[in-house]
Motif scaffolding. Structure first.
Motif, PDB file in Angstrom:
ATOM      1  N   TRP A 247       0.953  -1.029  -0.053  1.00 31.70           N
ATOM      2  CA  TRP A 247      -0.067  -0.175  -0.046  1.00 31.70           C
ATOM      3  C   TRP A 247       0.931   1.335   0.075  1.00 31.70           C
ATOM      4  O   TRP A 247       1.850   1.331   0.787  1.00 31.70           O
ATOM      5  CB  TRP A 247      -0.891  -0.020   1.279  1.00 31.70           C
ATOM      6  N   CYS A 248       0.500   2.244  -0.889  1.00 31.85           N
ATOM      7  CA  CYS A 248       1.319   3.735  -0.726  1.00 31.85           C
ATOM      8  C   CYS A 248       0.114   4.322   0.155  1.00 31.85           C
ATOM      9  O   CYS A 248      -1.085   4.789  -0.480  1.00 31.85           O
ATOM     10  CB  CYS A 248       1.428   4.037  -2.205  1.00 31.85           C
ATOM     11  N   VAL A 249       0.497   5.024   1.064  1.00 28.12           N
ATOM     12  CA  VAL A 249      -0.459   5.736   1.712  1.00 28.12           C
ATOM     13  C   VAL A 249      -0.432   7.316   1.491  1.00 28.12           C
ATOM     14  O   VAL A 249       0.785   7.989   1.811  1.00 28.12           O
ATOM     15  CB  VAL A 249      -0.138   5.611   3.265  1.00 28.12           C
ATOM     16  N   ILE A 250      -1.299   8.063   1.079  1.00 30.05           N
ATOM     17  CA  ILE A 250      -1.281   9.198   0.533  1.00 30.05           C
ATOM     18  C   ILE A 250      -2.233  10.119   1.803  1.00 30.05           C
ATOM     19  O   ILE A 250      -3.387   9.943   1.509  1.00 30.05           O
ATOM     20  CB  ILE A 250      -1.737   9.491  -0.891  1.00 30.05           C
ATOM     21  N   ALA A 251      -1.489  10.696   2.730  1.00 29.94           N
ATOM     22  CA  ALA A 251      -2.361  11.230   3.737  1.00 29.94           C
ATOM     23  C   ALA A 251      -2.010  12.956   3.550  1.00 29.94           C
ATOM     24  O   ALA A 251      -1.522  13.572   2.662  1.00 29.94           O
ATOM     25  CB  ALA A 251      -1.982  10.857   4.960  1.00 29.94           C
ATOM     26  N   LEU A 252      -2.655  13.686   4.362  1.00 38.86           N
ATOM     27  CA  LEU A 252      -2.677  14.944   4.342  1.00 38.86           C
ATOM     28  C   LEU A 252      -1.995  15.660   5.575  1.00 38.86           C
ATOM     29  O   LEU A 252      -1.916  16.794   5.987  1.00 38.86           O
ATOM     30  CB  LEU A 252      -3.957  16.150   4.038  1.00 38.86           C
ATOM     31  N   LYS A 253      -1.420  14.608   6.565  1.00 42.29           N
ATOM     32  CA  LYS A 253      -1.108  15.132   7.904  1.00 42.29           C
ATOM     33  C   LYS A 253      -0.326  16.338   7.788  1.00 42.29           C
ATOM     34  O   LYS A 253       0.855  16.200   7.154  1.00 42.29           O
ATOM     35  CB  LYS A 253      -0.288  13.848   8.588  1.00 42.29           C
ATOM     36  N   GLN A 254      -0.531  17.342   8.648  1.00 44.45           N
ATOM     37  CA  GLN A 254       0.499  18.429   8.918  1.00 44.45           C
ATOM     38  C   GLN A 254       0.633  19.447   7.572  1.00 44.45           C
ATOM     39  O   GLN A 254       1.767  19.800   7.391  1.00 44.45           O
ATOM     40  CB  GLN A 254       1.791  18.080   9.565  1.00 44.45           C
ATOM     41  N   LEU A 255      -0.213  19.220   6.427  1.00 43.42           N
ATOM     42  CA  LEU A 255       0.152  19.925   5.360  1.00 43.42           C
ATOM     43  C   LEU A 255      -0.820  21.004   4.986  1.00 43.42           C
ATOM     44  O   LEU A 255      -2.096  20.744   5.700  1.00 43.42           O
ATOM     45  CB  LEU A 255       0.112  18.948   4.061  1.00 43.42           C
ATOM     46  N   PRO A 256      -0.509  22.064   4.319  1.00 42.02           N
ATOM     47  CA  PRO A 256      -1.814  23.016   4.105  1.00 42.02           C
ATOM     48  C   PRO A 256      -2.928  22.459   3.643  1.00 42.02           C
ATOM     49  O   PRO A 256      -2.790  21.488   2.657  1.00 42.02           O
ATOM     50  CB  PRO A 256      -0.934  24.050   3.210  1.00 42.02           C
ATOM     51  N   ASN A 257      -4.228  23.296   3.817  1.00 45.21           N
ATOM     52  CA  ASN A 257      -5.375  22.781   3.333  1.00 45.21           C
ATOM     53  C   ASN A 257      -5.366  22.570   1.656  1.00 45.21           C
ATOM     54  O   ASN A 257      -5.976  21.825   1.151  1.00 45.21           O
ATOM     55  CB  ASN A 257      -6.618  23.707   3.877  1.00 45.21           C
ATOM     56  N   ASN A 258      -4.782  23.728   0.948  1.00 40.64           N
ATOM     57  CA  ASN A 258      -4.804  23.902  -0.464  1.00 40.64           C
ATOM     58  C   ASN A 258      -4.038  22.588  -1.085  1.00 40.64           C
ATOM     59  O   ASN A 258      -3.839  22.660  -2.302  1.00 40.64           O
ATOM     60  CB  ASN A 258      -4.438  25.074  -0.882  1.00 40.64           C
ATOM     61  N   THR A 259      -3.351  21.802  -0.343  1.00 39.15           N
ATOM     62  CA  THR A 259      -2.775  20.632  -0.839  1.00 39.15           C
ATOM     63  C   THR A 259      -3.847  19.737  -1.828  1.00 39.15           C
ATOM     64  O   THR A 259      -3.432  19.105  -2.618  1.00 39.15           O
ATOM     65  CB  THR A 259      -1.950  19.805   0.163  1.00 39.15           C
ATOM     66  N   ARG A 260      -4.921  19.696  -1.487  1.00 38.61           N
ATOM     67  CA  ARG A 260      -6.143  19.085  -1.987  1.00 38.61           C
ATOM     68  C   ARG A 260      -6.121  19.312  -3.506  1.00 38.61           C
ATOM     69  O   ARG A 260      -6.128  18.415  -4.588  1.00 38.61           O
ATOM     70  CB  ARG A 260      -7.323  19.149  -1.297  1.00 38.61           C
TER      71      ARG A 260
END
Length: 392
Positions: free
Chosen positions: A91-104
Motif C-alpha cells: 500500500w502507498c499511503v497518501i495522507a494530508l497530515k500536517q500539510l496546508p489545506n490547499n494541498t487538496r
C-alpha cells in the motif's frame, strides 16, 4: 520514507581531524556549484559520433548528415524485478497530515499528483508488487481523470480512510490495514512546498514498464525505429504560453531536417492512452512548459524533449521526470539574465501573468539545441554560452 520493514539508517563516519576542518569561503562554494551546472549542460549537449554504429541508444546514436533516422534501435527490456515479500499486499499511503489545506487542490491537478503517484509506482516495481498494489487515500483527496486512468492502468486498488488523527498511527500508516501487509508513505512535501529537484522514479525501467500498460514495444517500433523517419512532435498550447512563431519554428526545423516527420498538435486528447501513444512514438518533442509534458513518463529511452519558457517564467519541475524516464531534457529561456533568479524574485501576480503570456523565442535558439542533441551540429563552449548565457 520507507516501509516499516525497510527502514534505512545512516552511519556517519567521524574522523579525528573533523574539528580542524577549515571554513570554505562562500565564493569558492558558488564557483564549485557553477562548475557543476556547466558540466551538466555540456553533457546534455555533447555531439554524438556519427561514425559510431547504433549499439546502445543510451550512449550512441548514428545519424548521417541530412538523413536523420529514428533515435531508437531497440527498446530496453524490463529488468528482473525483486521477489515479492510473500506476495503481500503493498500500500502507498497518501495522507494530508500536517500539510496546508490547499494541498487538496494541488493533488487534483495531475502534474502535481504525478509527483506522488509515480514514486509509489517506482516502489511497487522495486518490491515486485505491481500485481498486488494499492493506494490508501485521505477521503478528501480526489483523483483527476488522468490520475484515475493511470492508477487503473497500474492495476492498483484504491481505498480511502477518514481521519488521519484516528486512522493513522504515529508513523503515518493506516491502522485498518493488516500488519502482514506492507505500507509506504511517499514524501508529501513534494506537493507543497514543491522542491527544486523531484524524485519521480528510481529507475527509467519503471517508467518503461508503466508505458507498456498503454502501448506495446512492437507498436512503438512499427512507428519509429530502424527503417523509419525521425519523428518530431510539436505541441501548441491554446489557453496560455502560446508560441507566437510556432509555424516559423516548424518550417525552419523541417528545412534543417528535410527527411524528418514533424507532427503538430494542440494536445486535446481525451484519454491517457492517446497521450501515452503520442509521446511514446516521438524521437523529439518541442513544447512550451506545461501539464501535457507530464506524459514524458511514457517516452522511450533517448527521447529529446525541449521545453520553452516565456520570459520571467521558469519552473523546472518536469526536467527530472524527463531524465528519470530515460530522456534528455533541454530548454529555451530568455537570455541575458539567470532565469531562476528572475522568476524567483518576481511577485506572484507578475509570475502568473508571465506564465500565461504568448511569446516568440528566436528560431535559431530553438533549432540549434535540437540539432546539437541529435548530433547534426557540434556544440562548442562559445555556442553554448551564446545560447544559454554566461552563467552556464
Amino acid at each position: 520514507m520507507f516501509p516499516r520493514s525497510h527502514q534505512r539508517s545512516r552511519i556517519l563516519n567521524k574522523t579525528s581531524n573533523a574539528s580542524r576542518r577549515k571554513h570554505v569561503p562562500l565564493d569558492k562554494i558558488l564557483l564549485a556549484i557553477g562548475m557543476f551546472f556547466l558540466g551538466y549542460q555540456i553533457r546534455s549537449f555533447q555531439s554524438i559520433d556519427k561514425n559510431t554504429p547504433v549499439s546502445d541508444i543510451s550512449n550512441q546514436v548514428s545519424i548521417p548528415k541530412q538523413q536523420p533516422v529514428n533515435l531508437i534501435s531497440s527498446i530496453p527490456k524490463e529488468p528482473t524485478r525483486h521477489v515479492p515479500i510473500q506476495n503481500k499486499k503493498h500500500w502507498c499511503v497518501i495522507a494530508l497530515k500536517q500539510l496546508p489545506n490547499n494541498t487538496r487542490k494541488y493533488f487534483q491537478h495531475f502534474p502535481h499528483a504525478a509527483e506522488i503517484l509515480l514514486p509509489c509506482w517506482s516502489w511497487f516495481m522495486e518490491q515486485g508488487a505491481t500485481d498486488n498494489c494499492g493506494f490508501a487515500l485521505h477521503y478528501s483527496l480526489e483523483l483527476s481523470s488522468w490520475s484515475q486512468q493511470l492508477v487503473d492502468a497500474m492495476g492498483c486498488k484504491v481505498q480511502k480512510f477518514m481521519n488521519p488523527k484516528t486512522d493513522l498511527d504515529e508513523q503515518g500508516y493506516v491502522k485498518a490495514i493488516p500488519d502482514d501487509e506492507v505500507q509506504y508513505t511517499p514524501n508529501m512535501y513534494l506537493l507543497r512546498p514543491r522542491l527544486e529537484y523531484i524524485r519521480y522514479l528510481n529507475d527509467a525501467s519503471h517508467a518503461h514498464a508503466l508505458r507498456r500498460k498503454f502501448i506495446s514495444d512492437d507498436e512503438i517500433l512499427s512507428k519509429k525505429g530502424p527503417g523509419t523517419r525521425l519523428q518530431i512532435g510539436m505541441i501548441q498550447r491554446l489557453a496560455s504560453r502560446t508560441i507566437g512563431n510556432f509555424d516559423e519554428i516548424q518550417q525552419a526545423l523541417q528545412k534543417e531536417l528535410p527527411d524528418a516527420d514533424i507532427i503538430t498538435t494542440n494536445f486535446e486528447f481525451h484519454t491517457v492512452l492517446e497521450q501515452a501513444e503520442w509521446f511514446a512514438t516521438k524521437d523529439v518533442i518541442i513544447a512550451a512548459h506545461g501539464a501535457a509534458l507530464t506524459n514524458a513518463v511514457f517516452i522511450t529511452e533517448g527521447t529529446i524533449i525541449m521545453q520553452l519558457y516565456p520570459p520571467k517564467y521558469f519552473w523546472q519541475s518536469l526536467d527530472p521526470l524527463i531524465e528519470q524516464s530515460g530522456g534528455r531534457a533541454i530548454q529555451w529561456y530568455e537570455k541575458g539574465q539567470n532565469p531562476i533568479v528572475v522568476s524567483a524574485t518576481i511577485d506572484k501576480e507578475g509570475f502568473d501573468a508571465a506564465g500565461k503570456a504568448t511569446f516568440s523565442p528566436p528560431v535559431d535558439e530553438v533549432i540549434l539545441p535540437v540539432l546539437y542533441s541529435l548530433g547534426e551540429k557540434k556544440a562548442s563552449l562559445k555556442l553554448l554560452e551564446k545560447l544559454y548565457g554566461h552563467f552556464v
